[in-house]
Design a protein around this motif. Structure first.
Motif, PDB file in Angstrom:
ATOM      1  N   VAL A   1       0.811  -1.100  -0.109  1.00 16.22           N
ATOM      2  CA  VAL A   1       0.027   0.044  -0.125  1.00 16.22           C
ATOM      3  C   VAL A   1       0.840   1.183   0.174  1.00 16.22           C
ATOM      4  O   VAL A   1       0.586   2.209  -0.768  1.00 16.22           O
ATOM      5  CB  VAL A   1      -1.070  -0.014   1.153  1.00 16.22           C
ATOM      6  CG1 VAL A   1      -1.669   1.313   1.497  1.00 16.22           C
ATOM      7  CG2 VAL A   1      -2.002  -1.112   0.964  1.00 16.22           C
ATOM      8  N   GLN A   2       1.981   1.299   0.971  1.00 16.21           N
ATOM      9  CA  GLN A   2       2.962   2.327   1.068  1.00 16.21           C
ATOM     10  C   GLN A   2       3.580   2.582  -0.296  1.00 16.21           C
ATOM     11  O   GLN A   2       3.529   3.926  -1.144  1.00 16.21           O
ATOM     12  CB  GLN A   2       3.725   2.174   1.890  1.00 16.21           C
ATOM     13  CG  GLN A   2       3.374   2.354   3.105  1.00 16.21           C
ATOM     14  CD  GLN A   2       4.616   2.130   4.360  1.00 16.21           C
ATOM     15  OE1 GLN A   2       5.536   1.634   4.024  1.00 16.21           O
ATOM     16  NE2 GLN A   2       4.115   2.362   5.630  1.00 16.21           N
ATOM     17  N   LEU A   3       4.064   1.369  -1.315  1.00 12.93           N
ATOM     18  CA  LEU A   3       4.460   1.617  -2.648  1.00 12.93           C
ATOM     19  C   LEU A   3       3.221   2.493  -3.717  1.00 12.93           C
ATOM     20  O   LEU A   3       3.785   3.016  -4.360  1.00 12.93           O
ATOM     21  CB  LEU A   3       5.184   0.279  -3.132  1.00 12.93           C
ATOM     22  CG  LEU A   3       6.193   0.010  -2.474  1.00 12.93           C
ATOM     23  CD1 LEU A   3       6.684  -1.550  -2.981  1.00 12.93           C
ATOM     24  CD2 LEU A   3       7.426   0.911  -2.956  1.00 12.93           C
ATOM     25  N   ALA A   4       2.291   1.816  -3.393  1.00 12.28           N
ATOM     26  CA  ALA A   4       1.195   2.188  -4.231  1.00 12.28           C
ATOM     27  C   ALA A   4       0.941   3.831  -4.105  1.00 12.28           C
ATOM     28  O   ALA A   4       0.709   4.570  -5.121  1.00 12.28           O
ATOM     29  CB  ALA A   4      -0.281   1.448  -3.903  1.00 12.28           C
ATOM     30  N   MET A   5       0.678   4.020  -2.820  1.00 16.34           N
ATOM     31  CA  MET A   5       0.561   5.431  -2.559  1.00 16.34           C
ATOM     32  C   MET A   5       1.759   6.528  -3.054  1.00 16.34           C
ATOM     33  O   MET A   5       1.682   7.614  -3.306  1.00 16.34           O
ATOM     34  CB  MET A   5       0.251   5.564  -0.866  1.00 16.34           C
ATOM     35  CG  MET A   5      -0.882   4.877  -0.508  1.00 16.34           C
ATOM     36  SD  MET A   5      -2.128   5.667  -1.221  1.00 16.34           S
ATOM     37  CE  MET A   5      -2.314   7.212  -0.491  1.00 16.34           C
ATOM     38  N   ALA A   6       2.934   5.956  -2.684  1.00 18.47           N
ATOM     39  CA  ALA A   6       4.216   6.637  -3.490  1.00 18.47           C
ATOM     40  C   ALA A   6       3.959   6.777  -4.774  1.00 18.47           C
ATOM     41  O   ALA A   6       4.302   7.880  -5.301  1.00 18.47           O
ATOM     42  CB  ALA A   6       5.306   5.913  -2.923  1.00 18.47           C
ATOM     43  N   ALA A   7       3.585   5.716  -5.661  1.00 17.48           N
ATOM     44  CA  ALA A   7       3.443   5.885  -6.957  1.00 17.48           C
ATOM     45  C   ALA A   7       2.571   6.902  -7.593  1.00 17.48           C
ATOM     46  O   ALA A   7       2.444   7.738  -8.297  1.00 17.48           O
ATOM     47  CB  ALA A   7       3.221   4.537  -7.662  1.00 17.48           C
ATOM     48  N   VAL A   8       1.208   6.936  -6.712  1.00 18.41           N
ATOM     49  CA  VAL A   8       0.271   7.786  -7.055  1.00 18.41           C
ATOM     50  C   VAL A   8       0.597   9.091  -6.680  1.00 18.41           C
ATOM     51  O   VAL A   8       0.345  10.193  -7.513  1.00 18.41           O
ATOM     52  CB  VAL A   8      -1.027   7.634  -6.073  1.00 18.41           C
ATOM     53  CG1 VAL A   8      -2.110   8.708  -6.070  1.00 18.41           C
ATOM     54  CG2 VAL A   8      -1.596   6.095  -6.543  1.00 18.41           C
ATOM     55  N   GLU A   9       1.377   9.392  -5.774  1.00 15.14           N
ATOM     56  CA  GLU A   9       2.023  10.802  -5.324  1.00 15.14           C
ATOM     57  C   GLU A   9       2.999  11.194  -6.524  1.00 15.14           C
ATOM     58  O   GLU A   9       2.982  12.440  -6.769  1.00 15.14           O
ATOM     59  CB  GLU A   9       2.631  10.798  -4.079  1.00 15.14           C
ATOM     60  CG  GLU A   9       1.728  10.665  -2.854  1.00 15.14           C
ATOM     61  CD  GLU A   9       0.832  11.853  -2.609  1.00 15.14           C
ATOM     62  OE1 GLU A   9       1.273  12.876  -3.216  1.00 15.14           O
ATOM     63  OE2 GLU A   9      -0.341  11.457  -2.429  1.00 15.14           O
TER      64      GLU A   9
END
Length: 110
Positions: free
Chosen positions: A23-31
């Protein structure tokens, strides 16, 4: 507490930890994607396109026309002045030749 429940709890914790990382990787990619969309795109030219200003070009054209007319008038005045000098020099040469002829005739006693 039984070992089976403990193993289930440990499995849930490890699953939650791996999900948190995903989830953290996905959120970083979205940011990163949001930041890329917010930055202006530069295509080599950093200037904003300027609008055509007709007044500026009419002013430049008018100045060029007036400057050309002034230069033409000055050239014409210079040509007339040089023609007047040439005519004056020719007349002066003729007068000096006539006066020289009269002087030499006077010296010889004619």
């Amino acid at each position: 507490m039984s070992d089976d429940a403990l193993h289930k709890a440990e499995a849930a914790v490890s699953a939650a930890e791996s999900n948190t990382a995903v989830v953290q990787l996905a959120m970083a990619a979205v940011e990163v994607a949001k930041a890329a969309q917010q930055q202006p795109q530069h295509h080599g030219c950093q200037h904003a396109p300027q609008q055509f200003d007709a007044r500026k070009w009419l002013t430049i054209g008018g100045i060029v026309c007036v400057g050309g007319c002034v230069a033409c008038a000055l050239a014409l005045a210079f040509a007339v002045a040089m023609t007047a000098i040439a005519i004056g020099a020719t007349c002066a040469t003729g007068c000096f030749m006539i006066l020289r002829s009269l002087w030499t005739g006077h010296q010889k006693g004619r």
